[in-house]
Design a protein around this motif. Structure first.
Motif, PDB file in Angstrom:
ATOM      1  N   ALA A   8       0.628  -1.173   0.035  1.00 39.70           N
ATOM      2  CA  ALA A   8      -0.060  -0.166   0.067  1.00 39.70           C
ATOM      3  C   ALA A   8       0.801   1.314  -0.011  1.00 39.70           C
ATOM      4  O   ALA A   8       0.704   2.191  -0.560  1.00 39.70           O
ATOM      5  N   ALA A   9       2.054   1.262   0.840  1.00 42.53           N
ATOM      6  CA  ALA A   9       2.888   2.441   0.827  1.00 42.53           C
ATOM      7  C   ALA A   9       3.500   2.657  -0.462  1.00 42.53           C
ATOM      8  O   ALA A   9       3.711   3.799  -0.976  1.00 42.53           O
ATOM      9  N   MET A  13       3.088   5.883  -2.632  1.00 41.55           N
ATOM     10  CA  MET A  13       4.298   6.776  -3.308  1.00 41.55           C
ATOM     11  C   MET A  13       4.450   6.574  -5.129  1.00 41.55           C
ATOM     12  O   MET A  13       4.370   7.865  -5.476  1.00 41.55           O
ATOM     13  N   THR A  14       4.018   5.683  -5.440  1.00 38.06           N
ATOM     14  CA  THR A  14       4.074   5.707  -7.107  1.00 38.06           C
ATOM     15  C   THR A  14       2.837   6.488  -7.645  1.00 38.06           C
ATOM     16  O   THR A  14       3.167   7.300  -8.646  1.00 38.06           O
ATOM     17  N   LEU A  15       1.783   6.613  -7.210  1.00 34.55           N
ATOM     18  CA  LEU A  15       0.664   7.494  -7.565  1.00 34.55           C
ATOM     19  C   LEU A  15       0.901   8.795  -7.278  1.00 34.55           C
ATOM     20  O   LEU A  15       0.622   9.728  -8.104  1.00 34.55           O
ATOM     21  N   LYS A  20       2.613  14.003  -9.874  1.00 31.71           N
ATOM     22  CA  LYS A  20       3.362  15.440  -9.986  1.00 31.71           C
ATOM     23  C   LYS A  20       3.485  15.943 -11.356  1.00 31.71           C
ATOM     24  O   LYS A  20       4.013  15.084 -12.464  1.00 31.71           O
ATOM     25  N   LYS A  21       3.320  17.088 -11.694  1.00 31.30           N
ATOM     26  CA  LYS A  21       3.606  17.793 -13.024  1.00 31.30           C
ATOM     27  C   LYS A  21       4.508  18.971 -12.620  1.00 31.30           C
ATOM     28  O   LYS A  21       4.419  19.855 -11.782  1.00 31.30           O
ATOM     29  N   GLU A  22       5.686  18.716 -13.323  1.00 32.05           N
ATOM     30  CA  GLU A  22       6.431  19.726 -13.354  1.00 32.05           C
ATOM     31  C   GLU A  22       6.367  20.824 -14.553  1.00 32.05           C
ATOM     32  O   GLU A  22       6.473  20.239 -15.542  1.00 32.05           O
ATOM     33  N   GLU A  23       6.399  22.073 -14.149  1.00 32.57           N
ATOM     34  CA  GLU A  23       6.082  23.008 -15.300  1.00 32.57           C
ATOM     35  C   GLU A  23       7.322  23.509 -15.605  1.00 32.57           C
ATOM     36  O   GLU A  23       8.081  23.981 -14.693  1.00 32.57           O
ATOM     37  N   THR A  24       7.706  23.711 -16.709  1.00 36.55           N
ATOM     38  CA  THR A  24       9.046  24.346 -17.122  1.00 36.55           C
ATOM     39  C   THR A  24       8.804  25.703 -17.308  1.00 36.55           C
ATOM     40  O   THR A  24       7.820  26.127 -17.983  1.00 36.55           O
TER      41      THR A  24
END
Length: 102
Positions: A8-9, A13-15, A20-24
Motif C-alpha cells: 500500500a505504501a 508513493m507511485t501514484l 506530480k507535474k513539473e512546469e518548465t
C-alpha cells in the motif's frame, strides 16, 4: 499484514510520483530583438549532407572495386584448383593403367 502495508505504501508513493507535474519555465522573448539568422544552419546542414553523400559515393566505388578484385581472385583460384585436380586425375588414370598391366 506487513506486506500489505508495504504494498500500500509503495502504491501510494507511485501514484503520488506519477501525479506530480513539473512546469518548465517559458523563457521571455524580447520582441524588439532582431531575429536570428536561420540561413547559416541550413547552409551548414546542406554542406554536411553534400559531404556525406560524396563520401558514400567514394565508399561505394571502393567497395565495387574490391568486389571486382575478389571475383578475379576467385576465378584465378578456381583455375589453379582445376589444374591441380586435372593433374591428380591424370596421375590416378596412369596409376590405374599401370596396375592393370601387372
Amino acid at each position: 499484514m506487513t506486506r500489505s502495508l508495504l504494498i500500500a505504501a509503495l502504491m501510494a508513493m507511485t501514484l503520488a510520483a506519477c501525479s506530480k507535474k513539473e512546469e518548465t519555465p517559458t523563457p521571455a522573448v524580447d520582441a524588439s530583438a532582431p531575429a536570428p539568422d536561420m540561413t547559416a544552419p541550413a547552409t551548414d546542414a546542406s554542406n554536411a549532407v553534400t559531404a556525406v553523400t560524396e563520401d558514400a559515393k567514394i565508399a561505394a566505388d571502393k567497395a565495387a572495386e574490391a568486389a571486382g578484385h575478389a571475383v578475379d581472385a576467385t576465378k584465378d583460384a578456381a583455375k589453379d584448383t582445376a589444374a591441380v585436380v586435372e593433374g591428380a586425375a591424370k596421375g590416378a588414370v596412369a596409376g590405374a593403367k599401370d596396375a592393370m598391366k601387372k
